[in-house]
Design an enzyme around this catalytic site. Structure first.
Site, short mmCIF file in Angstrom:
data_model
loop_
_atom_site.label_atom_id
_atom_site.label_comp_id
_atom_site.label_asym_id
_atom_site.label_seq_id
_atom_site.Cartn_x
_atom_site.Cartn_y
_atom_site.Cartn_z
N ASP A 1 -0.11 5.10 1.00
CA ASP A 1 -0.36 6.05 2.08
C ASP A 1 -0.46 5.34 3.43
O ASP A 1 -1.32 4.49 3.63
CB ASP A 1 -1.64 6.82 1.80
N ASP B 1 0.87 -1.16 0.00
CA ASP B 1 0.00 0.00 0.00
C ASP B 1 0.92 1.22 0.00
O ASP B 1 2.10 1.11 0.33
CB ASP B 1 -0.88 -0.04 1.25
N THR C 1 -2.58 0.96 -4.44
CA THR C 1 -3.18 2.05 -3.67
C THR C 1 -4.62 2.31 -4.06
O THR C 1 -5.02 2.06 -5.21
CB THR C 1 -2.36 3.35 -3.84
N SER C 2 -5.40 2.83 -3.11
CA SER C 2 -6.78 3.21 -3.38
C SER C 2 -6.87 4.61 -3.98
O SER C 2 -7.96 5.05 -4.38
CB SER C 2 -7.59 3.17 -2.08
#
Length: 216
Positions: A13, A11, A106-107
């Site tokens: 952040d 991931d 990542t989202s």
């Protein structure tokens, strides 16, 4: 504890970089602009989820596209102002890995993810972002896509995450999970291994794969 893997999936952040204060600043301003009450805003989980999912929880469907564009603009503008700083251990661990052995999952949107990564000096060969999938975390689709792009069996991948939604996605993908207690308390993180941050880990690369060890 030692973990053997063929690929490492990170991931961004809260895992590789810190953007927590930026997220709070930008989303608070966004909520005010769209007339969202403090009570409604407080009930929504921000971290580890796509902007589309968050906006859809708070606003009518016809407003969501404009709302998503606005939060993306706010967060990209905030990157040079503390919106993406390297977390401990990130540089050392990534520098120890061949480019084809790791990915960032990542989202965030592509524009925001690339802005934060570039600001932090991280240039992944493989990057999976919100636009690449139809279902974001906690669905396993983002991590399964990363494994496919790297040409690695999901069972041979390790997921590094700081958010419960991301850890859930990694588990659902059938991957080993390592939780970083950078944004959530350790007791809230369900993973095969929980550490403070990436500085607690070392990586040994060989022809057989990557060996991740807990320095403790």
């Amino acid at each position: 504890m030692t973990i053997h893997a063929q690929a490492l999936l990170f991931d961004n952040d809260g895992t590789l970089v810190s953007s927590l204060e930026s997220v709070r600043r930008c989303w608070t301003r966004w909520a005010e602009e769209f007339g969202i009450t403090a009570e409604d805003f407080a009930r929504v989980e921000l971290h580890g989820r796509t902007a589309v999912a968050i906006a859809a929880d708070l606003l009518p469907a016809d407003v969501v596209p404009a709302a998503v564009a606005r939060i993306e603009a706010l967060e990209v503008e905030d990157v040079p102002h503390g919106g993406a700083t390297l977390l401990p251990g990130t540089r050392d661990l990534l520098d120890a890995l061949p480019a084809d052995r790791w990915a960032v999952v990542t989202s965030a949107t592509r524009r925001l993810a690339e802005a934060r990564l570039a600001h932090a000096g991280i240039l992944p060969k493989t990057l999976v972002v919100a636009e690449d999938v139809t279902r974001g975390k906690p669905d396993p689709e983002p991590y399964l896509l990363a494994a496919r792009r790297l040409g690695v069996d999901p069972a041979d991948c390790v997921v590094f995450e700081d958010a419960p939604a991301g850890l859930q996605a990694g588990r659902a993908a059938g991957m080993i999970t390592v939780a970083l207690a950078t944004t959530h308390p350790a007791h809230e993180l369900d993973a095969d291994l929980v550490v403070s941050d990436l500085s607690a880990l070392s990586a040994l690369v060989s022809d057989g794969g990557v060996e991740i060890s807990d320095r403790a």
